[in-house]
Design a protein around this motif. Structure first.
Motif, mmCIF file in Angstrom:
data_model
loop_
_atom_site.group_PDB
_atom_site.id
_atom_site.type_symbol
_atom_site.label_atom_id
_atom_site.label_comp_id
_atom_site.label_asym_id
_atom_site.label_seq_id
_atom_site.Cartn_x
_atom_site.Cartn_y
_atom_site.Cartn_z
ATOM 1 N N PHE A 1 0.825 -1.205 0.000
ATOM 2 C CA PHE A 1 0.000 0.000 0.000
ATOM 3 C C PHE A 1 0.862 1.259 0.000
ATOM 4 O O PHE A 1 1.851 1.340 0.716
ATOM 5 C CB PHE A 1 -0.919 0.027 1.227
ATOM 6 C CG PHE A 1 -1.964 -1.047 1.200
ATOM 7 C CD1 PHE A 1 -3.169 -0.838 0.551
ATOM 8 C CD2 PHE A 1 -1.738 -2.273 1.812
ATOM 9 C CE1 PHE A 1 -4.128 -1.832 0.512
ATOM 10 C CE2 PHE A 1 -2.697 -3.273 1.784
ATOM 11 C CZ PHE A 1 -3.892 -3.050 1.125
ATOM 12 N N GLY A 2 0.437 2.222 -0.785
ATOM 13 C CA GLY A 2 1.131 3.503 -0.831
ATOM 14 C C GLY A 2 0.563 4.510 0.144
ATOM 15 O O GLY A 2 1.194 5.510 0.455
ATOM 16 N N ASN A 3 -0.650 4.265 0.620
ATOM 17 C CA ASN A 3 -1.311 5.192 1.530
ATOM 18 C C ASN A 3 -1.691 4.500 2.832
ATOM 19 O O ASN A 3 -2.133 3.345 2.815
ATOM 20 C CB ASN A 3 -2.576 5.774 0.892
ATOM 21 C CG ASN A 3 -2.244 6.592 -0.337
ATOM 22 O OD1 ASN A 3 -1.324 7.394 -0.339
ATOM 23 N ND2 ASN A 3 -2.986 6.365 -1.408
ATOM 24 N N ALA A 4 -1.573 5.240 3.929
ATOM 25 C CA ALA A 4 -1.985 4.726 5.236
ATOM 26 C C ALA A 4 -3.507 4.767 5.333
ATOM 27 O O ALA A 4 -4.184 5.414 4.518
ATOM 28 C CB ALA A 4 -1.350 5.558 6.341
ATOM 29 N N ASN A 5 -4.032 4.110 6.353
ATOM 30 C CA ASN A 5 -5.471 4.091 6.601
ATOM 31 C C ASN A 5 -5.964 5.521 6.816
ATOM 32 O O ASN A 5 -5.385 6.281 7.589
ATOM 33 C CB ASN A 5 -5.748 3.219 7.831
ATOM 34 C CG ASN A 5 -7.208 3.174 8.179
ATOM 35 O OD1 ASN A 5 -7.709 4.095 8.810
ATOM 36 N ND2 ASN A 5 -7.872 2.118 7.769
ATOM 37 N N GLU A 6 -7.032 5.893 6.137
ATOM 38 C CA GLU A 6 -7.555 7.256 6.154
ATOM 39 C C GLU A 6 -8.036 7.668 7.543
ATOM 40 O O GLU A 6 -7.813 8.805 7.972
ATOM 41 C CB GLU A 6 -8.685 7.371 5.126
ATOM 42 C CG GLU A 6 -8.928 8.742 4.563
ATOM 43 C CD GLU A 6 -7.701 9.565 4.194
ATOM 44 O OE1 GLU A 6 -7.596 10.679 4.729
ATOM 45 O OE2 GLU A 6 -6.850 9.126 3.405
ATOM 46 N N VAL A 7 -8.701 6.780 8.277
ATOM 47 C CA VAL A 7 -9.173 7.097 9.625
ATOM 48 C C VAL A 7 -7.986 7.430 10.534
ATOM 49 O O VAL A 7 -8.018 8.397 11.307
ATOM 50 C CB VAL A 7 -9.997 5.929 10.228
ATOM 51 C CG1 VAL A 7 -10.302 6.154 11.696
ATOM 52 C CG2 VAL A 7 -11.279 5.721 9.430
ATOM 53 N N LEU A 8 -6.923 6.656 10.411
ATOM 54 C CA LEU A 8 -5.718 6.900 11.195
ATOM 55 C C LEU A 8 -5.115 8.268 10.868
ATOM 56 O O LEU A 8 -4.761 9.029 11.776
ATOM 57 C CB LEU A 8 -4.687 5.787 10.955
ATOM 58 C CG LEU A 8 -3.332 5.984 11.609
ATOM 59 C CD1 LEU A 8 -3.460 5.983 13.131
ATOM 60 C CD2 LEU A 8 -2.363 4.910 11.155
ATOM 61 N N LEU A 9 -5.018 8.578 9.594
ATOM 62 C CA LEU A 9 -4.441 9.864 9.188
ATOM 63 C C LEU A 9 -5.267 11.039 9.705
ATOM 64 O O LEU A 9 -4.708 12.036 10.184
ATOM 65 C CB LEU A 9 -4.280 9.919 7.666
ATOM 66 C CG LEU A 9 -3.270 8.936 7.076
ATOM 67 C CD1 LEU A 9 -3.280 9.030 5.556
ATOM 68 C CD2 LEU A 9 -1.889 9.153 7.636
ATOM 69 N N GLU A 10 -6.592 10.921 9.648
ATOM 70 C CA GLU A 10 -7.453 11.978 10.176
ATOM 71 C C GLU A 10 -7.256 12.137 11.674
ATOM 72 O O GLU A 10 -7.216 13.253 12.202
ATOM 73 C CB GLU A 10 -8.927 11.678 9.855
ATOM 74 C CG GLU A 10 -9.284 11.910 8.413
ATOM 75 C CD GLU A 10 -10.742 11.586 8.116
ATOM 76 O OE1 GLU A 10 -11.595 11.800 9.020
ATOM 77 O OE2 GLU A 10 -11.016 11.132 7.011
ATOM 78 N N TYR A 11 -7.153 11.019 12.379
ATOM 79 C CA TYR A 11 -6.932 11.047 13.821
ATOM 80 C C TYR A 11 -5.607 11.748 14.143
ATOM 81 O O TYR A 11 -5.552 12.623 15.014
ATOM 82 C CB TYR A 11 -6.907 9.615 14.379
ATOM 83 C CG TYR A 11 -6.419 9.533 15.809
ATOM 84 C CD1 TYR A 11 -7.233 9.906 16.864
ATOM 85 C CD2 TYR A 11 -5.128 9.088 16.090
ATOM 86 C CE1 TYR A 11 -6.774 9.840 18.178
ATOM 87 C CE2 TYR A 11 -4.666 9.014 17.388
ATOM 88 C CZ TYR A 11 -5.491 9.390 18.428
ATOM 89 O OH TYR A 11 -5.028 9.329 19.721
#
Length: 137
Positions: free
Chosen positions: A123-133
């Protein structure tokens, strides 16, 4: 990349693996965690783990994928370790941590010797919920 063979009890080796899970959550590189490769024809096929927000607290959602149904549980990051440990070696022989920096596979062989294999990231991107947090901290 690197293969590491470890001969220690499951709890110790899985704790070492789970420390990397926690680190990837802290540094914002976590994409997902999957328990897979069951022993025999198990009713439980996979456990998928992803971060969620629960009352403004970062927690982990465990999705238990059975042959005919799915069950979801939500736990704190620390409590998730003990919950997942129950399934290592029965029925799962592997856990895969997907991060944006590497994929880490925790694997038990037929003799129940643990190995970990680090590979290039899926994966090139981290989990979106984690990034928002993490942005909100």
């Amino acid at each position: 990349m690197a293969i590491k063979i470890i001969q220690m009890p499951f709890k110790e080796t899985f704790l070492e693996f789970y420390t990397k899970v926690k680190s990837s959550l802290e540094d914002g590189t976590f994409a997902k965690l999957t328990l897979a490769k069951t022993i025999g024809n198990a009713e439980l096929m996979n456990i998928y783990v992803r971060p969620i927000m629960d009352e403004d607290v970062l927690k982990l959602e465990l999705k238990f994928k059975f042959q005919k149904e799915e069950i979801i549980e939500i736990h704190s990051i620390d409590k998730t370790f003990n919950r997942l440990l129950e399934f290592i070696n029965n029925p799962f022989l592997s856990a895969i941590l997907f991060t944006t920096e590497f994929d880490l596979t925790y694997k038990l062989n037929k003799k129940r010797v643990v190995s970990t294999v680090e590979q290039f990231p899926t994966f090139g991107n981290a989990n979106e919920v984690l990034l928002e947090y993490l942005r909100g901290k």
